[in-house]
Design a protein around this motif. Sequence first.
Motif, PDB file in Angstrom:
ATOM      1  N   PRO A   1      38.384  47.083  35.857  1.00  0.00           N
ATOM      2  CA  PRO A   1      37.164  46.587  35.135  1.00  0.00           C
ATOM      3  C   PRO A   1      37.477  45.649  34.070  1.00  0.00           C
ATOM      4  O   PRO A   1      38.552  45.939  33.245  1.00  0.00           O
ATOM      5  CB  PRO A   1      36.161  47.933  34.889  1.00  0.00           C
TER       6      PRO A   1
ATOM      7  N   PRO B   1      44.593  44.662  38.616  1.00  0.00           N
ATOM      8  CA  PRO B   1      43.142  45.047  38.824  1.00  0.00           C
ATOM      9  C   PRO B   1      42.432  46.339  38.050  1.00  0.00           C
ATOM     10  O   PRO B   1      42.943  47.466  37.948  1.00  0.00           O
ATOM     11  CB  PRO B   1      43.167  45.322  40.485  1.00  0.00           C
TER      12      PRO B   1
ATOM     13  N   LYS C   1      41.762  37.017  46.491  1.00  0.00           N
ATOM     14  CA  LYS C   1      42.314  38.241  45.298  1.00  0.00           C
ATOM     15  C   LYS C   1      43.373  39.005  45.980  1.00  0.00           C
ATOM     16  O   LYS C   1      44.301  39.554  45.162  1.00  0.00           O
ATOM     17  CB  LYS C   1      41.257  39.226  45.205  1.00  0.00           C
TER      18      LYS C   1
ATOM     19  N   GLN D   1      30.803  39.816  34.759  1.00  0.00           N
ATOM     20  CA  GLN D   1      32.058  39.867  34.198  1.00  0.00           C
ATOM     21  C   GLN D   1      32.243  39.160  32.763  1.00  0.00           C
ATOM     22  O   GLN D   1      32.618  39.763  31.840  1.00  0.00           O
ATOM     23  CB  GLN D   1      32.987  38.751  34.879  1.00  0.00           C
TER      24      GLN D   1
ATOM     25  N   THR E   1      39.757  40.986  37.988  1.00  0.00           N
ATOM     26  CA  THR E   1      39.098  42.346  37.461  1.00  0.00           C
ATOM     27  C   THR E   1      37.904  42.457  38.446  1.00  0.00           C
ATOM     28  O   THR E   1      37.541  41.658  39.538  1.00  0.00           O
ATOM     29  CB  THR E   1      38.415  41.810  35.882  1.00  0.00           C
ATOM     30  N   ASP E   2      37.309  43.710  38.268  1.00  0.00           N
ATOM     31  CA  ASP E   2      36.179  44.154  39.371  1.00  0.00           C
ATOM     32  C   ASP E   2      35.134  43.432  39.570  1.00  0.00           C
ATOM     33  O   ASP E   2      34.480  43.189  40.427  1.00  0.00           O
ATOM     34  CB  ASP E   2      35.963  45.789  38.875  1.00  0.00           C
ATOM     35  N   GLU E   3      34.811  42.509  38.196  1.00  0.00           N
ATOM     36  CA  GLU E   3      33.554  42.053  38.320  1.00  0.00           C
ATOM     37  C   GLU E   3      33.836  40.253  38.670  1.00  0.00           C
ATOM     38  O   GLU E   3      32.758  39.889  39.015  1.00  0.00           O
ATOM     39  CB  GLU E   3      33.021  42.024  36.793  1.00  0.00           C
TER      40      GLU E   3
END
Length: 345
Positions: free
Chosen positions: A330, A328, A249, A25, A239-241
């Motif tokens: 990346p 949400p 989440k 991230q 975020t995805d990371e």
Amino acid sequence: MNLTSVFPHPIIQGPTAGGNNTPAQIAAVSNAGALGSLACSLLSPAAMREQTAQIRALTDKPFCLNFFVLETPRPDPADIAQAAEWLKPLWSSLGWSELPTPAKWCEDFAAQFEALIELRPAVASFTFGILSAEQIQRLHDAGIVVIGTITHAEEAVAWQGRGADAVIASGTESGGHRGTFIGAQEDATLKTFELLPQIVAAVDIPVIAAGGIMDGADIKRALNMGAQAVQMGTAFLVTDESAINPHYKQRLLTAGDHPTRLTRTFSGRYARGLVNRLMRELEPVEAQLPPYPVQNALTTPIRAEAAKRGDTELMSLWCGTGVARARPMPAAKLVETLLSEMNAA
């Protein structure tokens, strides 16, 4: 100094302690031209070295290491026994016969500080306290930009007086822990856009706005009011990371108008998160609970077990008041989205 000489885009990804930040991230944010931040507050020096090496394997861009300025406490055993008794309805509901005793109350900040000097990130940020002028000079000698977290003007002036390069003005909308270190935490009541102009007027060093900032229009507003950059924690948590527990989440992504509030129940220091059972059950004794980091260490096993079971009612669901606007995607895509919204605004 001008912060754009360190990182091109006026966005800092807020550090979120407890393993929620990942090297992936931080690297993604820094590679996108913003400033990624690793929360080191709960990391040993060995873990700091390992995760910093992982970040450096993924980016050659500047990043920040963030710390809690803490003294290691020596609490009275009677106070610990009383706190464990207050927590009994919670730990006994997990089927436990007693509350596990923490191996330690917190990481040793002095040891973390030496590791920080050795690791030499571009930026280091601090909260819960203030460094000495000598410590700041040592960081400058190592080529590290120093940023202090503040919640009112007196704290900003104090950081400037010690030699800090910038301050983060944290409004009450901010998720997670409050950074107050002068006066009572409950007296630092200003929202971000009330606090920001006061801090810009009070100091000559760059001011970074934090709290409730979720999109490019919010960033533009902060910059127009004199901030050189913004720090965004909640926006990057989804975020995805991000490595937050999937149940946590999901609660953030479906928060809607579910209330957040500041509470001492989890950690002994005011922090903002989604209201849940643990907050409600401990509210009657909230003012009497041990201070950070003792209460934090006492509730850690409860929260860890709840996370394993997917029980969000006993987890700390840290987030800011803007959580319903979290998106949400990346991390690099979020930076790109924020910049295009900022330019459109």
